[in-house]
Design a protein around this motif. Structure first.
Motif, PDB file in Angstrom:
ATOM      1  N   ALA A   1      19.644  29.218  34.391  1.00 51.60           N
ATOM      2  CA  ALA A   1      18.497  30.052  33.860  1.00 51.60           C
ATOM      3  C   ALA A   1      18.616  30.273  32.328  1.00 51.60           C
ATOM      4  N   ALA A   2      17.556  29.851  31.664  1.00 52.09           N
ATOM      5  CA  ALA A   2      17.425  29.950  30.292  1.00 52.09           C
ATOM      6  C   ALA A   2      17.364  31.474  30.144  1.00 52.09           C
ATOM      7  N   GLY A   3      17.960  31.801  29.010  1.00 47.80           N
ATOM      8  CA  GLY A   3      18.052  33.414  28.609  1.00 47.80           C
ATOM      9  C   GLY A   3      18.722  34.442  29.478  1.00 47.80           C
TER      10      GLY A   3
ATOM     11  N   MET B   1      23.165  24.835  30.521  1.00 46.57           N
ATOM     12  CA  MET B   1      21.879  24.528  30.136  1.00 46.57           C
ATOM     13  C   MET B   1      21.819  23.087  30.411  1.00 46.57           C
ATOM     14  N   PRO B   2      21.197  22.408  31.756  1.00 45.37           N
ATOM     15  CA  PRO B   2      21.043  21.195  31.573  1.00 45.37           C
ATOM     16  C   PRO B   2      19.722  20.525  31.140  1.00 45.37           C
ATOM     17  N   ASN B   3      19.299  19.213  31.483  1.00 40.98           N
ATOM     18  CA  ASN B   3      18.035  18.805  31.260  1.00 40.98           C
ATOM     19  C   ASN B   3      17.661  17.762  32.493  1.00 40.98           C
ATOM     20  N   THR B   4      16.360  17.452  32.642  1.00 37.81           N
ATOM     21  CA  THR B   4      15.969  17.058  34.029  1.00 37.81           C
ATOM     22  C   THR B   4      16.276  15.493  34.126  1.00 37.81           C
ATOM     23  N   PRO B   5      16.636  14.743  33.098  1.00 35.39           N
ATOM     24  CA  PRO B   5      17.208  13.530  33.087  1.00 35.39           C
ATOM     25  C   PRO B   5      18.361  13.312  34.110  1.00 35.39           C
TER      26      PRO B   5
ATOM     27  N   LYS C   1      13.857  35.358  36.045  1.00 35.65           N
ATOM     28  CA  LYS C   1      13.612  36.583  36.457  1.00 35.65           C
ATOM     29  C   LYS C   1      14.199  36.891  37.803  1.00 35.65           C
ATOM     30  N   GLN C   2      14.406  35.712  38.431  1.00 35.29           N
ATOM     31  CA  GLN C   2      15.117  36.054  39.887  1.00 35.29           C
ATOM     32  C   GLN C   2      16.659  36.155  39.955  1.00 35.29           C
ATOM     33  N   ILE C   3      17.344  35.755  38.803  1.00 33.80           N
ATOM     34  CA  ILE C   3      18.714  35.551  38.801  1.00 33.80           C
ATOM     35  C   ILE C   3      19.282  36.784  39.520  1.00 33.80           C
TER      36      ILE C   3
ATOM     37  N   ALA D   1       8.398  24.009  53.420  1.00 29.98           N
ATOM     38  CA  ALA D   1       8.144  22.690  53.051  1.00 29.98           C
ATOM     39  C   ALA D   1       9.164  22.085  52.105  1.00 29.98           C
ATOM     40  N   SER D   2       9.706  22.740  51.078  1.00 30.25           N
ATOM     41  CA  SER D   2      10.648  22.445  50.074  1.00 30.25           C
ATOM     42  C   SER D   2      11.886  22.202  50.950  1.00 30.25           C
ATOM     43  N   ALA D   3      12.131  23.137  51.777  1.00 34.27           N
ATOM     44  CA  ALA D   3      13.588  22.890  52.753  1.00 34.27           C
ATOM     45  C   ALA D   3      13.637  21.704  53.492  1.00 34.27           C
TER      46      ALA D   3
ATOM     47  N   LEU E   1      22.905  28.341  40.197  1.00 35.61           N
ATOM     48  CA  LEU E   1      21.726  29.152  40.677  1.00 35.61           C
ATOM     49  C   LEU E   1      20.469  28.447  39.938  1.00 35.61           C
ATOM     50  N   GLY E   2      19.590  28.228  40.803  1.00 32.28           N
ATOM     51  CA  GLY E   2      18.398  27.148  40.223  1.00 32.28           C
ATOM     52  C   GLY E   2      17.152  27.921  40.534  1.00 32.28           C
ATOM     53  N   VAL E   3      17.164  29.231  40.432  1.00 29.05           N
ATOM     54  CA  VAL E   3      16.075  29.893  40.450  1.00 29.05           C
ATOM     55  C   VAL E   3      15.525  30.327  39.291  1.00 29.05           C
ATOM     56  N   LYS E   4      14.093  30.738  39.063  1.00 28.36           N
ATOM     57  CA  LYS E   4      13.724  31.356  37.819  1.00 28.36           C
ATOM     58  C   LYS E   4      14.714  32.380  37.086  1.00 28.36           C
TER      59      LYS E   4
ATOM     60  N   GLY F   1      14.329  23.413  42.698  1.00 23.47           N
ATOM     61  CA  GLY F   1      13.074  22.915  42.408  1.00 23.47           C
ATOM     62  C   GLY F   1      13.411  21.611  41.298  1.00 23.47           C
ATOM     63  N   SER F   2      12.670  21.849  40.251  1.00 21.48           N
ATOM     64  CA  SER F   2      12.619  20.846  39.205  1.00 21.48           C
ATOM     65  C   SER F   2      14.108  20.628  38.496  1.00 21.48           C
ATOM     66  N   MET F   3      14.689  21.748  38.320  1.00 19.26           N
ATOM     67  CA  MET F   3      16.178  21.427  37.709  1.00 19.26           C
ATOM     68  C   MET F   3      17.259  21.370  38.780  1.00 19.26           C
ATOM     69  N   GLY F   4      17.321  22.513  39.498  1.00 21.91           N
ATOM     70  CA  GLY F   4      18.246  22.407  40.625  1.00 21.91           C
ATOM     71  C   GLY F   4      18.173  21.259  41.622  1.00 21.91           C
TER      72      GLY F   4
ATOM     73  N   ALA G   1      21.158  23.811  50.282  1.00 20.03           N
ATOM     74  CA  ALA G   1      19.975  24.110  49.191  1.00 20.03           C
ATOM     75  C   ALA G   1      19.318  25.296  49.730  1.00 20.03           C
ATOM     76  N   THR G   2      18.635  26.181  48.904  1.00 19.56           N
ATOM     77  CA  THR G   2      17.770  27.098  49.293  1.00 19.56           C
ATOM     78  C   THR G   2      16.480  27.016  48.646  1.00 19.56           C
ATOM     79  N   THR G   3      15.358  27.303  49.060  1.00 18.61           N
ATOM     80  CA  THR G   3      13.964  27.310  48.634  1.00 18.61           C
ATOM     81  C   THR G   3      13.249  28.357  49.104  1.00 18.61           C
ATOM     82  N   LYS G   4      12.031  28.509  48.307  1.00 19.20           N
ATOM     83  CA  LYS G   4      11.151  29.490  48.907  1.00 19.20           C
ATOM     84  C   LYS G   4      10.458  28.943  50.076  1.00 19.20           C
ATOM     85  N   SER G   5       9.814  27.938  50.037  1.00 19.75           N
ATOM     86  CA  SER G   5       9.041  27.388  51.238  1.00 19.75           C
ATOM     87  C   SER G   5       9.693  26.587  52.183  1.00 19.75           C
TER      88      SER G   5
HETATM   89  N1  NAP Z   1      12.842  22.568  34.545  1.00 19.48           N
HETATM   90  C1  NAP Z   1      13.679  22.223  33.659  1.00 19.48           C
HETATM   91  O1  NAP Z   1      13.528  21.360  32.728  1.00 19.48           O
HETATM   92  C2  NAP Z   1      14.718  23.308  33.153  1.00 19.48           C
HETATM   93  C3  NAP Z   1      15.740  23.124  32.228  1.00 19.48           C
HETATM   94  C4  NAP Z   1      16.903  23.533  32.086  1.00 19.48           C
HETATM   95  C5  NAP Z   1      17.058  24.767  32.937  1.00 19.48           C
HETATM   96  N2  NAP Z   1      16.108  25.274  33.548  1.00 19.48           N
HETATM   97  C6  NAP Z   1      16.359  26.287  34.389  1.00 19.48           C
HETATM   98  O2  NAP Z   1      16.444  26.175  35.822  1.00 19.48           O
HETATM   99  C7  NAP Z   1      15.776  27.332  36.574  1.00 19.48           C
HETATM  100  C8  NAP Z   1      14.769  26.878  37.744  1.00 19.48           C
HETATM  101  O3  NAP Z   1      13.583  26.387  36.845  1.00 19.48           O
HETATM  102  P1  NAP Z   1      12.976  25.050  37.447  1.00 19.48           P
HETATM  103  O4  NAP Z   1      11.934  24.585  36.224  1.00 19.48           O
HETATM  104  O5  NAP Z   1      13.507  24.061  38.273  1.00 19.48           O
HETATM  105  O6  NAP Z   1      12.021  25.995  38.516  1.00 19.48           O
HETATM  106  P2  NAP Z   1      11.219  25.500  39.892  1.00 19.48           P
HETATM  107  O7  NAP Z   1      10.823  24.069  39.798  1.00 19.48           O
HETATM  108  O8  NAP Z   1      10.142  26.502  40.065  1.00 19.48           O
HETATM  109  O9  NAP Z   1      12.368  25.700  40.963  1.00 19.48           O
HETATM  110  C9  NAP Z   1      12.685  27.066  41.495  1.00 19.48           C
HETATM  111  C10 NAP Z   1      13.217  26.801  42.857  1.00 19.48           C
HETATM  112  O10 NAP Z   1      13.731  28.005  43.387  1.00 19.48           O
HETATM  113  C11 NAP Z   1      13.095  28.200  44.637  1.00 19.48           C
HETATM  114  N3  NAP Z   1      12.957  29.701  45.180  1.00 19.48           N
HETATM  115  C12 NAP Z   1      12.023  30.536  44.388  1.00 19.48           C
HETATM  116  N4  NAP Z   1      12.223  31.830  44.973  1.00 19.48           N
HETATM  117  C13 NAP Z   1      13.689  31.552  45.584  1.00 19.48           C
HETATM  118  C14 NAP Z   1      14.467  32.691  46.304  1.00 19.48           C
HETATM  119  N5  NAP Z   1      14.272  34.000  46.110  1.00 19.48           N
HETATM  120  N6  NAP Z   1      15.619  32.166  46.687  1.00 19.48           N
HETATM  121  C15 NAP Z   1      15.906  30.808  46.304  1.00 19.48           C
HETATM  122  N7  NAP Z   1      15.025  30.065  46.094  1.00 19.48           N
HETATM  123  C16 NAP Z   1      13.877  30.147  45.486  1.00 19.48           C
HETATM  124  C17 NAP Z   1      11.879  27.242  44.796  1.00 19.48           C
HETATM  125  O11 NAP Z   1      11.585  27.032  45.991  1.00 19.48           O
HETATM  126  P3  NAP Z   1      10.014  26.294  46.201  1.00 19.48           P
HETATM  127  O12 NAP Z   1      10.514  24.779  46.101  1.00 19.48           O
HETATM  128  O13 NAP Z   1       9.809  26.489  47.775  1.00 19.48           O
HETATM  129  O14 NAP Z   1       9.099  26.683  45.362  1.00 19.48           O
HETATM  130  C18 NAP Z   1      12.291  26.390  43.884  1.00 19.48           C
HETATM  131  O15 NAP Z   1      13.072  25.358  44.834  1.00 19.48           O
HETATM  132  C19 NAP Z   1      15.267  28.353  35.715  1.00 19.48           C
HETATM  133  O16 NAP Z   1      16.214  29.286  35.601  1.00 19.48           O
HETATM  134  C20 NAP Z   1      15.328  27.439  34.314  1.00 19.48           C
HETATM  135  O17 NAP Z   1      15.370  28.538  33.324  1.00 19.48           O
HETATM  136  C21 NAP Z   1      14.794  24.396  33.951  1.00 19.48           C
END
Ligand code: NAP
Length: 273
Positions: free
Chosen positions: A102-104, A123-127, A79-81, A40-42, A74-77, A12-15, A34-38
């Motif tokens: 994943a944070a934390g 811990m990366p960032n979105t740039p 709580k899913q790690i 549409a994203s895949a 691992l780019g899931v939330k 998603g946003s970060m992965g 890559a894996t996604t949930k939906s």
């Molecule tokens: N966003 C940031 O700036 C940032 C910065 C540093 C670290 N992080 C870390 O990055 C991680 C992801 O955050 P995010 O902001 O990128 O969240 P996000 O945009 O919601 O992305 C989550 C991704 O996981 C997919 N997903 C959901 N359930 C899944 C499953 N069971 N198996 C495989 N894929 C699944 C989602 O698919 P869909 O696309 O279909 O929903 C989406 O592609 C977190 O652990 C966070 O702590 C984020």
């Protein structure tokens, strides 16, 4: 970077920013998955030539793609790690490197689920999307030097990376992981006060974003520290001096420190501490 097979479990946003950064940097598409949930994203990833599976139509998507990868990101939330690690634990190659974004989520928590020694918390960032990520990398004590080097190379392909001990990663997360949000929030507030002074939306954007851009470029191209560049625009007794004095009176640095402390506390909560 040596061409390794990289699977993004959750993109998603970060992965997705890192994956997109690799694609834009010319990393071979056939080595990326890559894996996604939906679905549409895949589909969106498949349209870019990345082999992608969605868990909603392929429940084993994570295990299927992890089995084949040298680096598993691992780019899931957070709580899913644990759940995703449980899904893939029987499939991971013995030299595979498991990289969490994943944070934390602590290395110890990951190690309790998978036997693989090459565990890395990052811990990366979105740039990363524009090749300018700043990434902190905390390897497990058991991780090999090759695993650490491969992780550094991965993140250097989309920006810069520093290796830090795990106890520093929550503070680093607040500073650089969340950092883009600090910056965008300043810009939002700064543009808002320009609007309140009667500037049009377009002019407010040009005034604030143009100033931001120019000031950062000047800093990058100058051999001076920010304090010196600031003093260059702060005449004694002048108007800028009043702005800085007002920030100091309201303890801007203290506000930053409180924001950081709140983020670190939240990371500890996420880690169940
Ligand atoms: N966003 C940031 O700036 C940032 C910065 C540093 C670290 N992080 C870390 O990055 C991680 C992801 O955050 P995010 O902001 O990128 O969240 P996000 O945009 O919601 O992305 C989550 C991704 O996981 C997919 N997903 C959901 N359930 C899944 C499953 N069971 N198996 C495989 N894929 C699944 C989602 O698919 P869909 O696309 O279909 O929903 C989406 O592609 C977190 O652990 C966070 O702590 C984020």
């Amino acid at each position: 970077m040596e061409k390794l097979r990289i699977a993004f479990l959750g993109s998603g946003s970060m992965g997705g920013a890192i994956l997109q950064g690799l694609l834009d940097a010319g990393y071979p598409k056939e080595l990326l998955s890559a894996t996604t949930k939906s679905d549409a994203s895949a589909i969106a990833w498949r349209q870019q030539g990345v082999s992608a599976l969605a868990t909603e139509s392929s429940p084993d998507a994570n295990a299927l793609l992890a089995g084949d990868a040298d680096l598993i990101v691992l780019g899931v939330k957070p709580k899913q790690i644990v759940e995703v690690l449980q899904e893939i634990s029987g499939e991971i190659g013995k030299n595979a490197v498991i990289i969490s974004l994943a944070a934390g989520i602590e290395l110890e928590t990951m190690a309790a689920v998978v036997a693989n020694p090459n565990l890395i918390r990052t811990m990366p960032n979105t740039p990363a999307l524009v090749g300018k990520a700043v990434t902190g990398i905390a390897p497990a004590a058991s991780a090999s030097q090759d695993a650490i080097d491969a992780t550094v190379s991965l993140f250097e392909a989309v920006g810069t990376a520093i290796v830090v001990p795990e106890e520093k990663i929550n503070a680093l997360s607040a500073i650089s992981g969340s950092g883009p949000a600090w910056i965008y929030y300043f810009i939002e507030q700064w543009e808002q006060i320009a609007l309140e002074q009667g500037f049009s939306q377009e002019d407010a954007k040009r005034l604030v974003r143009g100033t931001f851009d120019g000031a950062i470029d000047l800093l990058a191209q100058s051999d001076k520290e920010p304090v010196e560049l600031r003093k260059n625009v702060t005449s004694p007794g002048g108007t800028t001096e009043r702005i800085i004095a007002t920030f100091d009176e309201h303890d801007l640095k203290g506000i930053f420190a409180k924001g950081l402390a709140a983020a670190v506390a939240r990371a500890q909560e996420l880690a169940g501490k």
